[in-house]
Design an enzyme around this catalytic site. Structure first.
Site, mmCIF file in Angstrom:
data_model
loop_
_atom_site.group_PDB
_atom_site.id
_atom_site.type_symbol
_atom_site.label_atom_id
_atom_site.label_comp_id
_atom_site.label_asym_id
_atom_site.label_seq_id
_atom_site.Cartn_x
_atom_site.Cartn_y
_atom_site.Cartn_z
ATOM 1 N N ARG A 127 77.873 32.247 63.054
ATOM 2 C CA ARG A 127 77.043 32.204 61.862
ATOM 3 C C ARG A 127 75.650 31.642 62.098
ATOM 4 N NH1 ARG A 127 79.776 29.640 56.650
ATOM 5 N NH2 ARG A 127 81.276 31.242 57.257
ATOM 6 N N HIS A 183 81.322 42.860 58.360
ATOM 7 C CA HIS A 183 80.963 41.483 57.980
ATOM 8 C C HIS A 183 81.571 41.151 56.613
ATOM 9 C CE1 HIS A 183 78.497 37.994 58.927
ATOM 10 N NE2 HIS A 183 78.060 37.959 57.675
ATOM 11 N N TYR A 205 67.615 48.950 44.071
ATOM 12 C CA TYR A 205 66.267 49.484 43.880
ATOM 13 C C TYR A 205 65.535 49.754 45.189
ATOM 14 C CZ TYR A 205 66.921 47.839 39.088
ATOM 15 O OH TYR A 205 67.413 47.636 37.827
#
Length: 747
Positions: free
Chosen positions: A35, A81, A125
């Protein structure tokens, strides 16, 4: 039903410390490796690696079309993931931000955030595809360049590390916080990184300092100016830890007629422009930088922050020096190259170690790609050799195919001359060959292909056998990357420059203020204001109901005005920071931390070189230099120490050679000024002795000129013969002369 004896118990007891320790270590290891810390080889964390790999699987090439970001983050989450889609989208959006990434890895279409700190638009968007640098990171995945591992549910495979054709860790930087460790790597210029890599290939034992001089320092996407000394930069790159002082880029813009303004065109990396503007506005409001009159954000696609000075006499360098000290126009960017070596071991690496990890990775990628190509050539050569055998024995091949029920078995058993037998692969290929391939032209093509493949295979064999050839090939590949993204490519030129700069000098605040005369008025209730100009001190002024005049002094906007409290503490306010005279002013207690039980006993303007006679109502005092009365904080500074119940009685400027003291018992004593010590702080020595009461007033004067005071009628009287009151310090003195004021004050 009881459990069989040979089964383990369903509940196992173990100490709490061990149980928690093992589980926490597992969590810490997962955070460190999967991570927070990037891999030194490709400079990526798992989430970024998975995003790029998923976009490659979606065939989102830099020259192809865009896809919705929601589709990309969904694929990343579903296939590789299994974390929140918001976190994945945020990571992808950062890869597309040209103000965050020196070489963006994602080409975004839509609102992906801005330097003001605004967040990207929702993933439904925006659209994205891979950027050209990502192609260089992914090149070779189809050629067994790196190891693959199963994804989280075992249905797909993902790369452990990307082939990475350039040192992405240093080119784009990285940051992260793990458990007990963190990393922070600034971005660098790719052209200089490749030059350093080429030098390491030619000279493997090159020193860290040589590499640091070659790379110079970070190259931030937002530009700016690094003012860190070269020695500090070398130390940081040698140890893997350090910091860089980064300043905004600015210029003086002439407006004509002596007017000018400062324009900031580049701000430090990771500084949000909107918060920077807010901080500059706060400096104006709080008057911490009095020379700054206004700040405007005139930015469009570029950065343009306009800073207006309050006066033309202010030096631009002086103003910027104060702003560098008090705002994020200058920041310290820390360097902590804590990265994963070989994807396993976290280590704080030097610049050379990071580049060596990349180069070793590139060599391994080259070897694996070369071996993969050799395997492909061997497989193709086997087929081509079979085709050639078929052409040489075409009639027999056709006969077998036409008449035999099991042609493959017959072809495998057939001796095609000189003990040559076909392999299964060759026999299968011949059986699947099209009739149109039986032309003589095709036979010539096959022979040419065999010769070419044989030559290529020999070259690959020589490459794998020679480390020198491998490094030469790596150098040539790096040169191609340099042409594509180097200093001569669009956007490849260095953006962050260097400048020599020591510590920002402490600029006297008076030098940044336009010098104007003011009349400072302090009321009985503690309200202070500054009237423009030097008005008569006894001029009438308006006050609140129940309030009235207390002090009025002449000063200038550049003066530091000292309010001495009855508890012996001195508080300082700058003349330019006082409220204007149009209203009633503001309470002084809002500007300084004046205790409620104390009140202002004296208001004065100390000048450098002056001395003041300080004394308490107990009759103790000393001489204090003017500089020691000026406090630097709102809390003020203790100057006159005294016992409980005593108050500040005297604070007058020293002019002359003698001191005259008057007690509340109307006894006056005159003694030589040299008998008083000069101190910065303390109780002082006894000025005059009293059986009862205390000190009423004191002043310094020149004995030869006589002692003056105002009588009850307002007339000035001067006593020249003071032999009757002349004595030593700490005496009791004698009754004051006739006509001395009833309030026992000299003025």
């Amino acid at each position: 039903m009881s459990e069989p004896d040979d089964l383990p118990p369903s509940t196992v007891s173990e100490p709490l410390s061990r149980a928690i320790g093992e589980r926490y270590l597992t969590y810490a290891l997962s955070t460190i490796m999967h991570r927070a810390l990037p891999d030194a080889r490709d400079g990526l964390k798992p989430v970024h690696r998975r995003i790029l790999y998923a976009m490659r699987e979606l065939k989102l090439a830099p020259t192809g079309g865009f896809r919705k970001s929601a589709k990309i983050s969904g694929d990343v989450m579903g296939n590789y993931h299994p974390h929140g889609d918001a976190a994945i989208y945020d990571a992808m959006a950062r890869l597309a931000q040209d103000f965050a990434m020196r070489y963006p890895l994602v080409d975004g279409q839509g609102n992906f955030g801005n330097i003001d700190g605004d967040s990207p638009a929702a993933s439904r968007y925006t659209e994205a595809r891979l950027a050209h640098p990502s192609e260089a990171l992914l090149a070779g995945l189809a050629e067994d360049a790196v190891d693959m591992r199963p994804n989280y549910d075992g249905t797909l495979e993902e790369p452990i590390v990307l082939p990475a054709a350039f040192p992405n860790l240093l080119a784009n930087g990285a940051s992260g916080i793990a458990v007990g460790m963190a990393t922070n790597v600034p971005p660098h210029n790719l052209d200089q990184l490749i030059e350093a890599c080429l030098l390491m290939i030619d000279t493997p034992d090159v020193g860290d300092d040589t590499l640091a001089d070659l790379i110079e320092g970070p190259d931030f996407p937002t530009g700016g100016v690094i003012v860190e000394p070269r020695g500090s930069i070398r130390d940081a790159y040698r140890t893997g830890r350090g910091a860089f002082r980064l300043r905004a880029r600015w210029e003086r813009e002439d407006l004509g007629r002596g007017q000018w303004q400062i324009v900031v065109t580049e701000i430090p990396y990771q500084v949000q422009k909107s918060k920077l503007i807010e901080r500059l506005a706060e400096l104006i409001q709080t008057k911490k930088v009095p020379a700054l009159a206004d700040v405007r954000d005139e930015s469009a696609d570029d950065v343009r922050i306009v800073l207006e000075p309050k006066a033309r006499t202010v030096e631009p360098e002086m103003l910027m020096g104060m702003l560098f000290r008090n705002s994020d126009l200058e920041v310290r960017f820390s360097l902590n190259m804590n990265v994963l070596i070989d994807g396993r071991v976290p280590k704080v690496c030097s610049l050379k170690e990071v580049l060596r990890a990349f180069l070793d990775h590139r060599r391994e990628v080259l070897q694996r790609r070369s071996q993969h190509r050799m395997d492909k050539i061997d497989a193709r050569l086997e087929v081509v050799e079979g085709y050639i055998i078929a052409f040489l024995n075409l009639d027999r091949v056709i006969e077998i195919i036409r008449h035999e029920d099991e042609p493959k078995a017959v072809m495998l058993a057939e001796d095609w001359g000189g003990g040559v037998f076909l392999t299964e692969v060759q026999a299968e290929a011949i059986l699947n060959m099209r009739l149109r391939s039986l032309r003589k032209l095709e036979e010539m093509e096959l022979r040419r292909e065999r010769d070419a493949l044989t030559k290529e295979r020999a070259g690959l064999e020589a490459l794998l056998a020679s480390p020198a050839k491998q490094w030469k090939t790596i150098g040539r590949e790096l040169g191609e990357i340099r042409k594509q993204f180097g200093k001569d490519a669009p956007g490849g030129a260095r953006r962050t420059t260097f400048a020599e700069a020591g510590e920002v000098e402490e600029v006297p605040i008076e030098a940044m203020i336009e010098r104007e005369p003011i009349t400072v008025i302090l009321s009985q209730m503690g309200w202070v204001r500054a009237m423009k100009g030097h008005n008569p001190l006894d001029a009438e002024a308006k006050f609140k109901d129940g309030d009235g005049p207390r002090f009025a002094i002449h000063a200038e906007t550049t003066d530091r005005i000292v309010a001495l409290a009855s508890n012996g503490r001195a508080f300082t306010v700058l003349g330019a920071n006082l409220p204007g005279g149009r209203g009633m002013g503001e309470p002084l207690r809002l500007m300084v931390d004046l205790p409620n039980e104390a009140e202002v006993s004296h208001l004065l303007v100390p000048k450098p070189g002056e001395k003041f006679l300080m004394a308490s109502s107990d009759g103790d005092g000393f001489l204090c230099p003017a500089e020691e009365l000026v406090a630097q904080t709102k809390a003020g500074k203790q100057v006159l120490n005294m016992r409980d119940g005593a108050k500040t009685a005297v604070c007058v400027k020293v002019e002359g050679d003698h001191v005259a003291c008057v007690g509340q018992n109307r006894k006056m004593l005159v003694f030589a000024l040299e008998e008083l010590p000069e101190m910065a702080r303390g109780k002082g020595v006894r000025l005059q002795k009293y059986k009862d009461g205390g000190l009423s007033d004191a002043r310094a004067f020149t004995l030869s000129d006589g002692l003056s005071w105002k009588d009850p009628a307002g007339r000035t009287r001067t006593e020249t013969d003071l032999s009757e009151w002349l004595g030593k310090r700490a005496g009791t003195g004698r009754m004051a002369p006739r006509g001395f004021p009833r309030d026992n004050k000299f003025t």
